[in-house]
Design a protein around this motif. Structure first.
Motif, short mmCIF file in Angstrom:
data_model
loop_
_atom_site.label_atom_id
_atom_site.label_comp_id
_atom_site.label_asym_id
_atom_site.label_seq_id
_atom_site.Cartn_x
_atom_site.Cartn_y
_atom_site.Cartn_z
N VAL A 7 0.85 -1.20 0.00
CA VAL A 7 0.00 0.00 0.00
C VAL A 7 0.88 1.24 0.00
CG1 VAL A 7 -1.82 1.26 1.20
CG2 VAL A 7 -1.77 -1.25 1.28
N VAL A 8 0.51 2.21 -0.83
CA VAL A 8 1.26 3.47 -0.90
C VAL A 8 0.26 4.60 -1.11
CG1 VAL A 8 1.61 3.26 -3.41
CG2 VAL A 8 3.23 4.61 -2.04
N GLN A 9 0.61 5.77 -0.64
CA GLN A 9 -0.22 6.95 -0.86
C GLN A 9 -0.04 7.45 -2.29
OE1 GLN A 9 -2.38 8.57 1.30
NE2 GLN A 9 -2.09 6.84 2.70
N ALA A 10 -1.08 8.04 -2.82
CA ALA A 10 -0.98 8.63 -4.15
C ALA A 10 0.18 9.63 -4.18
CB ALA A 10 -2.28 9.31 -4.52
N GLY A 11 0.94 9.58 -5.27
CA GLY A 11 2.12 10.42 -5.39
C GLY A 11 3.39 9.77 -4.90
N GLY A 12 3.25 8.64 -4.22
CA GLY A 12 4.40 7.95 -3.68
C GLY A 12 5.02 6.99 -4.66
N SER A 13 6.02 6.26 -4.17
CA SER A 13 6.77 5.33 -5.00
C SER A 13 6.73 3.93 -4.39
CB SER A 13 8.23 5.78 -5.14
OG SER A 13 8.32 7.02 -5.77
N LEU A 14 6.87 2.96 -5.25
CA LEU A 14 6.86 1.56 -4.82
C LEU A 14 7.58 0.75 -5.88
CD1 LEU A 14 5.48 0.11 -2.36
CD2 LEU A 14 3.66 -0.54 -3.95
N LYS A 24 -0.60 6.83 -8.99
CA LYS A 24 -1.93 7.40 -8.95
C LYS A 24 -2.91 6.34 -8.46
CE LYS A 24 -0.60 9.69 -13.23
NZ LYS A 24 -0.83 9.72 -14.69
N TYR A 25 -4.07 6.80 -8.07
CA TYR A 25 -5.10 5.86 -7.62
C TYR A 25 -5.40 4.83 -8.71
CZ TYR A 25 -9.61 4.21 -5.91
OH TYR A 25 -10.65 3.42 -5.48
N GLU A 26 -5.34 5.28 -9.95
CA GLU A 26 -5.65 4.39 -11.08
C GLU A 26 -4.59 3.30 -11.28
OE1 GLU A 26 -6.41 7.87 -10.59
OE2 GLU A 26 -5.47 8.31 -12.54
N ASP A 27 -3.45 3.41 -10.61
CA ASP A 27 -2.39 2.39 -10.74
C ASP A 27 -2.64 1.18 -9.85
OD1 ASP A 27 -0.03 5.06 -11.02
OD2 ASP A 27 -0.73 3.74 -12.64
N ARG A 28 -3.68 1.22 -9.01
CA ARG A 28 -3.97 0.10 -8.15
C ARG A 28 -4.38 -1.09 -9.02
NH1 ARG A 28 -8.53 2.51 -9.18
NH2 ARG A 28 -10.56 1.50 -8.85
N GLY A 35 1.21 -13.10 -9.21
CA GLY A 35 0.68 -11.75 -9.10
C GLY A 35 0.85 -11.21 -7.69
N ILE A 36 0.94 -9.89 -7.61
CA ILE A 36 1.07 -9.23 -6.32
C ILE A 36 0.26 -7.95 -6.33
CG2 ILE A 36 3.17 -7.93 -6.93
CD1 ILE A 36 4.15 -8.67 -4.04
N GLN A 37 -0.40 -7.67 -5.22
CA GLN A 37 -1.31 -6.53 -5.14
C GLN A 37 -0.55 -5.24 -4.88
OE1 GLN A 37 -4.89 -6.57 -5.40
NE2 GLN A 37 -4.55 -4.36 -5.53
N VAL A 38 -0.91 -4.21 -5.62
CA VAL A 38 -0.45 -2.85 -5.36
C VAL A 38 -1.69 -2.01 -5.13
CG1 VAL A 38 0.63 -0.80 -6.34
CG2 VAL A 38 1.68 -3.05 -6.67
N THR A 39 -1.75 -1.39 -3.98
CA THR A 39 -2.89 -0.54 -3.62
C THR A 39 -2.41 0.89 -3.46
OG1 THR A 39 -4.00 -2.38 -2.50
CG2 THR A 39 -4.72 -0.15 -1.95
N VAL A 40 -3.06 1.81 -4.12
CA VAL A 40 -2.71 3.23 -4.03
C VAL A 40 -3.87 3.93 -3.35
CG1 VAL A 40 -2.01 5.29 -5.26
CG2 VAL A 40 -1.38 3.03 -6.15
N ALA A 41 -3.58 4.50 -2.20
CA ALA A 41 -4.61 5.20 -1.44
C ALA A 41 -4.73 6.63 -1.93
CB ALA A 41 -4.25 5.18 0.04
N SER A 42 -5.96 7.05 -2.17
CA SER A 42 -6.18 8.41 -2.69
C SER A 42 -6.18 9.43 -1.58
CB SER A 42 -7.49 8.46 -3.47
OG SER A 42 -8.56 8.11 -2.61
#
Length: 125
Positions: free
Chosen positions: A10-17, A86-90, A118-125
């Motif tokens: 999980v990462v905040q929008a604008g962040g990196s992963l 971005k949120y859309e990258d989730r 597969g691995i989940q990436v969640t972007v929090a808006s």
């Protein structure tokens, strides 16, 4: 060959992963390793690919300038560094690998026989 993804989370929008893909066997010459993702309700989307020796790299239009793919041959690992998320990258992110992929099929999921779980990436808006 077995492929195992790691990283994500999980990462905040604008962040990196970053997400990494480790193969159970050394990659063959004339092979390519790539990243796809599947977002909710969407088709599997090509993100990036790297040739067996790291010399050639391709990016999907949606991630150019934001994502970077790197191969570490010593570790048999391919990493996708994702910036300005971005949120859309989730999505669920998958790595895939195969040999002798025709250039015209590089972005086609059906062209690859070997896939990670597969691995989940969640972007929090």
């Amino acid at each position: 060959v077995q492929l195992v993804e790691s990283g994500g989370g999980v990462v905040q929008a604008g962040g990196s992963l970053s997400v990494s893909c480790t193969g159970s066997e050394p990659i063959f010459s004339n092979s390519a390793t790539c990243w796809f993702r599947t977002a909710p309700g969407m088709d599997r989307e090509f993100l990036a690919a790297v040739s067996w020796n790291g010399a050639n790299i391709w990016y999907g239009d949606s991630v150019k300038g934001g994502f970077t793919i790197v191969r570490d041959k010593a570790k048999n690992m391919v990493t996708l560094q994702m910036n300005s998320l971005k949120y859309e990258d989730r999505a669920v992110y998958y790595c895939a690998e195969d040999t002798a992929i025709a250039m015209t099929h590089l972005t086609t999921p059906a062209a690859y026989r070997n896939w990670g779980a597969g691995i989940q990436v969640t972007v929090a808006s």
